[in-house]
Structures are given as C-alpha cells and as structure tokens.
Write a protein that holds these residues in place. Sequence first.
Motif, short mmCIF file in Angstrom:
data_model
loop_
_atom_site.label_atom_id
_atom_site.label_comp_id
_atom_site.label_asym_id
_atom_site.label_seq_id
_atom_site.Cartn_x
_atom_site.Cartn_y
_atom_site.Cartn_z
N MET A 1 0.85 -1.18 0.00
CA MET A 1 0.00 0.00 0.00
C MET A 1 0.89 1.24 0.00
O MET A 1 1.75 1.39 0.86
CB MET A 1 -0.89 -0.01 1.23
N ALA A 2 0.68 2.09 -0.94
CA ALA A 2 1.46 3.32 -1.03
C ALA A 2 0.76 4.44 -0.26
O ALA A 2 -0.46 4.60 -0.34
CB ALA A 2 1.64 3.72 -2.49
N VAL A 3 1.54 5.17 0.49
CA VAL A 3 1.03 6.31 1.24
C VAL A 3 1.28 7.56 0.41
O VAL A 3 2.39 7.77 -0.09
CB VAL A 3 1.73 6.41 2.61
N SER A 4 0.28 8.37 0.29
CA SER A 4 0.44 9.60 -0.49
C SER A 4 0.81 10.77 0.42
O SER A 4 0.70 10.69 1.65
CB SER A 4 -0.86 9.93 -1.23
N ARG A 5 1.22 11.84 -0.20
CA ARG A 5 1.55 13.07 0.53
C ARG A 5 0.33 13.56 1.30
O ARG A 5 0.44 13.97 2.46
CB ARG A 5 2.00 14.11 -0.51
N ASP A 6 -0.85 13.47 0.69
CA ASP A 6 -2.08 13.89 1.35
C ASP A 6 -2.41 13.02 2.55
O ASP A 6 -2.93 13.51 3.56
CB ASP A 6 -3.24 13.89 0.36
N ASP A 7 -2.10 11.71 2.45
CA ASP A 7 -2.32 10.82 3.59
C ASP A 7 -1.48 11.25 4.79
O ASP A 7 -1.97 11.29 5.92
CB ASP A 7 -1.97 9.37 3.22
N VAL A 8 -0.23 11.55 4.55
CA VAL A 8 0.67 11.97 5.63
C VAL A 8 0.18 13.27 6.24
O VAL A 8 0.14 13.42 7.47
CB VAL A 8 2.12 12.12 5.11
N LEU A 9 -0.22 14.21 5.42
CA LEU A 9 -0.72 15.49 5.94
C LEU A 9 -2.01 15.31 6.73
O LEU A 9 -2.23 15.96 7.75
CB LEU A 9 -0.92 16.48 4.79
N HIS A 10 -2.87 14.40 6.26
CA HIS A 10 -4.13 14.14 6.95
C HIS A 10 -3.87 13.53 8.34
O HIS A 10 -4.44 13.97 9.34
CB HIS A 10 -5.01 13.22 6.12
N VAL A 11 -3.00 12.52 8.40
CA VAL A 11 -2.68 11.88 9.68
C VAL A 11 -1.99 12.89 10.61
O VAL A 11 -2.28 12.95 11.80
CB VAL A 11 -1.80 10.63 9.47
N ALA A 12 -1.12 13.71 10.06
CA ALA A 12 -0.45 14.72 10.87
C ALA A 12 -1.44 15.73 11.44
O ALA A 12 -1.33 16.14 12.59
CB ALA A 12 0.61 15.44 10.04
N SER A 13 -2.44 16.09 10.66
CA SER A 13 -3.44 17.04 11.16
C SER A 13 -4.30 16.40 12.23
O SER A 13 -4.67 17.05 13.22
CB SER A 13 -4.30 17.59 10.02
N LEU A 14 -4.63 15.12 12.09
CA LEU A 14 -5.39 14.41 13.12
C LEU A 14 -4.61 14.33 14.42
O LEU A 14 -5.18 14.43 15.51
CB LEU A 14 -5.77 13.01 12.65
N ARG A 16 -2.35 16.43 15.23
CA ARG A 16 -1.94 17.81 15.54
C ARG A 16 -0.42 17.94 15.59
O ARG A 16 0.15 18.49 16.52
CB ARG A 16 -2.57 18.27 16.85
N ILE A 17 0.21 17.40 14.55
CA ILE A 17 1.66 17.46 14.41
C ILE A 17 1.99 18.32 13.21
O ILE A 17 1.46 18.11 12.12
CB ILE A 17 2.26 16.05 14.20
N ALA A 18 2.88 19.27 13.39
CA ALA A 18 3.33 20.10 12.27
C ALA A 18 4.45 19.37 11.54
O ALA A 18 5.36 18.84 12.17
CB ALA A 18 3.82 21.45 12.78
N ILE A 19 4.37 19.33 10.23
CA ILE A 19 5.40 18.68 9.42
C ILE A 19 5.97 19.69 8.45
O ILE A 19 5.22 20.36 7.72
CB ILE A 19 4.82 17.48 8.65
N ASP A 20 7.30 19.78 8.43
CA ASP A 20 7.96 20.66 7.48
C ASP A 20 7.79 20.08 6.07
O ASP A 20 7.83 18.87 5.87
CB ASP A 20 9.46 20.78 7.78
N GLU A 21 7.61 20.97 5.13
CA GLU A 21 7.40 20.55 3.73
C GLU A 21 8.60 19.74 3.22
O GLU A 21 8.42 18.80 2.44
CB GLU A 21 7.20 21.80 2.86
N GLU A 22 9.80 20.06 3.68
CA GLU A 22 11.00 19.35 3.21
C GLU A 22 11.09 17.92 3.77
O GLU A 22 11.74 17.07 3.18
CB GLU A 22 12.26 20.13 3.56
N ARG A 23 10.43 17.63 4.89
CA ARG A 23 10.44 16.28 5.47
C ARG A 23 9.33 15.41 4.91
O ARG A 23 9.32 14.19 5.13
CB ARG A 23 10.28 16.35 6.99
N LEU A 24 8.39 15.98 4.23
CA LEU A 24 7.23 15.26 3.74
C LEU A 24 7.58 14.09 2.82
O LEU A 24 7.05 12.98 3.01
CB LEU A 24 6.28 16.24 3.05
N PRO A 25 8.47 14.23 1.85
CA PRO A 25 8.81 13.07 0.99
C PRO A 25 9.43 11.92 1.79
O PRO A 25 9.11 10.74 1.56
CB PRO A 25 9.80 13.63 -0.02
#
Length: 104
Positions: A1-14, A16-25
Amino acid sequence: MAVSRDDVLHVASLARIAIDEERLPELTTQLSTILSHMEILAQVSTEGVTPSVGVGDAGLPLREDAGPKLPLAEPLDRFAPAMRDGLLLVPRLATHEDAGGAAE
C-alpha cells in the motif's frame, strides 16, 4: 500500500503534528515502507496459533517468589529522618503544601 503526501498530511493534522514541507517526501517513503512490511506479515499463516491478545480471563501469570530475602547493608531507619509503624516518613512535596493546608 502506497502512502500519499495527502495521507501523511491528513494523519499529521489528526495528530496535531506540524510537518515541514522538506520532510514530507521522507515521511511518505518511510510510512509506505512500514505498510509494505505489514502486508508481508499479514500473509503469514497463523493457523493453529493461540491468540495472545491481552491477558485473558486467567490474568497475568505470576512467578513464585522463591528467592532468599536479601538483608540491607544499613538499618532501615537510616534511609529516612523518621519512621512510623514500620513505614518511612518523608517530607511532603512543596507543591502539595498549598493544596490542602499545612503540611504534616
């Protein structure tokens, strides 16, 4: 199962974790790798294996306390300034003095 960028951002928002754009990949790749390992583990046959979820009705098994009592190097009353009924009396924490009146 591949995780998308949007999946990571969604889980991070749930969470309440801030993620730097450069760490996202990097996080997207790591989470995809973890989930691919989980897919491999899901293929392992567990037929005939007793489930071990929780401790069950029997409770947690305890071992017999069979060791010898070890004597203390110093008498017990040397560990604290005072004792009462075989218990060590220690000063009350300063944070608890104001909550319930004067400390004992």
